[in-house]
Design a protein around this motif. Structure first.
Motif, PDB file in Angstrom:
ATOM      1  N   GLU A   1      40.938  39.640  55.224  1.00  0.00           N
ATOM      2  CA  GLU A   1      40.095  38.710  54.473  1.00  0.00           C
ATOM      3  C   GLU A   1      40.848  37.419  54.167  1.00  0.00           C
ATOM      4  O   GLU A   1      42.065  37.424  54.023  1.00  0.00           O
ATOM      5  N   ALA A   2      40.101  36.341  54.056  1.00  0.00           N
ATOM      6  CA  ALA A   2      40.671  35.035  53.715  1.00  0.00           C
ATOM      7  C   ALA A   2      40.773  34.931  52.197  1.00  0.00           C
ATOM      8  O   ALA A   2      39.845  34.482  51.524  1.00  0.00           O
ATOM      9  N   VAL A   3      41.904  35.382  51.656  1.00  0.00           N
ATOM     10  CA  VAL A   3      42.091  35.423  50.204  1.00  0.00           C
ATOM     11  C   VAL A   3      43.390  34.740  49.810  1.00  0.00           C
ATOM     12  O   VAL A   3      44.312  34.591  50.612  1.00  0.00           O
TER      13      VAL A   3
ATOM     14  N   SER B   1      36.616  29.141  45.732  1.00  0.00           N
ATOM     15  CA  SER B   1      37.201  28.898  47.051  1.00  0.00           C
ATOM     16  C   SER B   1      38.103  27.680  46.997  1.00  0.00           C
ATOM     17  O   SER B   1      37.850  26.743  46.240  1.00  0.00           O
ATOM     18  N   ILE B   2      39.143  27.726  47.828  1.00  0.00           N
ATOM     19  CA  ILE B   2      40.001  26.558  47.996  1.00  0.00           C
ATOM     20  C   ILE B   2      40.055  26.212  49.485  1.00  0.00           C
ATOM     21  O   ILE B   2      39.854  27.076  50.340  1.00  0.00           O
TER      22      ILE B   2
ATOM     23  N   THR C   1      42.886  23.270  58.868  1.00  0.00           N
ATOM     24  CA  THR C   1      42.363  23.642  57.555  1.00  0.00           C
ATOM     25  C   THR C   1      41.933  25.100  57.544  1.00  0.00           C
ATOM     26  O   THR C   1      41.571  25.657  58.589  1.00  0.00           O
ATOM     27  N   ALA C   2      41.973  25.683  56.378  1.00  0.00           N
ATOM     28  CA  ALA C   2      41.512  27.054  56.161  1.00  0.00           C
ATOM     29  C   ALA C   2      40.899  27.110  54.771  1.00  0.00           C
ATOM     30  O   ALA C   2      41.263  26.346  53.882  1.00  0.00           O
ATOM     31  N   THR C   3      39.960  28.017  54.587  1.00  0.00           N
ATOM     32  CA  THR C   3      39.343  28.249  53.290  1.00  0.00           C
ATOM     33  C   THR C   3      39.684  29.661  52.852  1.00  0.00           C
ATOM     34  O   THR C   3      39.698  30.584  53.668  1.00  0.00           O
ATOM     35  N   ALA C   4      39.975  29.831  51.565  1.00  0.00           N
ATOM     36  CA  ALA C   4      40.309  31.149  51.035  1.00  0.00           C
ATOM     37  C   ALA C   4      39.695  31.320  49.650  1.00  0.00           C
ATOM     38  O   ALA C   4      39.509  30.350  48.918  1.00  0.00           O
ATOM     39  N   LYS C   5      39.405  32.569  49.306  1.00  0.00           N
ATOM     40  CA  LYS C   5      38.811  32.914  48.013  1.00  0.00           C
ATOM     41  C   LYS C   5      39.915  33.370  47.054  1.00  0.00           C
ATOM     42  O   LYS C   5      40.779  34.178  47.408  1.00  0.00           O
ATOM     43  N   VAL C   6      39.870  32.871  45.823  1.00  0.00           N
ATOM     44  CA  VAL C   6      40.849  33.245  44.797  1.00  0.00           C
ATOM     45  C   VAL C   6      40.564  34.672  44.328  1.00  0.00           C
ATOM     46  O   VAL C   6      39.486  34.955  43.798  1.00  0.00           O
TER      47      VAL C   6
ATOM     48  N   TRP D   1      46.243  21.546  49.071  1.00  0.00           N
ATOM     49  CA  TRP D   1      45.010  22.313  48.901  1.00  0.00           C
ATOM     50  C   TRP D   1      44.240  21.792  47.705  1.00  0.00           C
ATOM     51  O   TRP D   1      44.785  21.096  46.849  1.00  0.00           O
ATOM     52  N   SER D   2      42.949  22.131  47.682  1.00  0.00           N
ATOM     53  CA  SER D   2      42.098  21.721  46.563  1.00  0.00           C
ATOM     54  C   SER D   2      40.990  22.747  46.383  1.00  0.00           C
ATOM     55  O   SER D   2      40.654  23.488  47.305  1.00  0.00           O
ATOM     56  N   PHE D   3      40.412  22.770  45.178  1.00  0.00           N
ATOM     57  CA  PHE D   3      39.266  23.630  44.915  1.00  0.00           C
ATOM     58  C   PHE D   3      38.037  23.038  45.587  1.00  0.00           C
ATOM     59  O   PHE D   3      37.867  21.818  45.628  1.00  0.00           O
ATOM     60  N   ASP D   4      37.194  23.895  46.136  1.00  0.00           N
ATOM     61  CA  ASP D   4      35.948  23.431  46.781  1.00  0.00           C
ATOM     62  C   ASP D   4      34.902  23.107  45.735  1.00  0.00           C
ATOM     63  O   ASP D   4      34.928  23.577  44.641  1.00  0.00           O
TER      64      ASP D   4
END
Length: 126
Positions: free
Chosen positions: A58-60, A75-76, A84-89, A123-126
């Motif tokens: 998982e993208a975490v 998500s960030i 780029t990649a997106t991941a969940k906190v 990185w940044s928060f979405d």
């Protein structure tokens, strides 16, 4: 009797404490605005501080204490050399410095080779 300097320091500290937003536990809310720069490393996810069990596929992401509070499930977006990649906190990284993140190997591999182990990202928060 307090000196003028001591009084001003006490008033400044009190004003800072009153201006700082708190979460439901009474803790200061984490930083959420703007972008951050810091080290990225990878770890083996499991039962995270947000109360969920996640796997390495998982993208975490685990955030530093400076950015973690109040951000579970958000998500960030992470950027490294045009990738780029997106991941969940889902977790907190107690040993991470402010701005540093710890991600699943799935996320890390989308930005850099695992053999690198540690590199710098923004990185940044979405």
């Amino acid at each position: 009797m307090l000196s003028l300097t001591q009084t001003l320091i006490a008033l400044g500290a009190a004003a800072s404490a009153l201006a700082m937003p708190l979460n439901s536990n009474g803790n200061a809310l984490a930083e959420r605005s703007g972008s951050f720069t810091g080290d990225i490393t990878y770890y083996q996810p499991g039962l995270g501080a947000c109360g969920q069990t996640n796997s390495d596929s998982e993208a975490v992401v685990a955030l530093s204490p400076s950015q973690y509070d109040g951000n579970c499930g958000k998500s960030i977006t992470i950027t490294k050399d045009g990738k780029t990649a997106t991941a969940k906190v889902v977790d907190k990284c107690p040993s991470c410095a402010s701005g540093a993140i710890d991600v699943s190997s799935t996320v890390f591999q989308s930005l850099a080779d695992l053999s690198v182990g540690r590199t710098t990202v923004s990185w940044s928060f979405d």
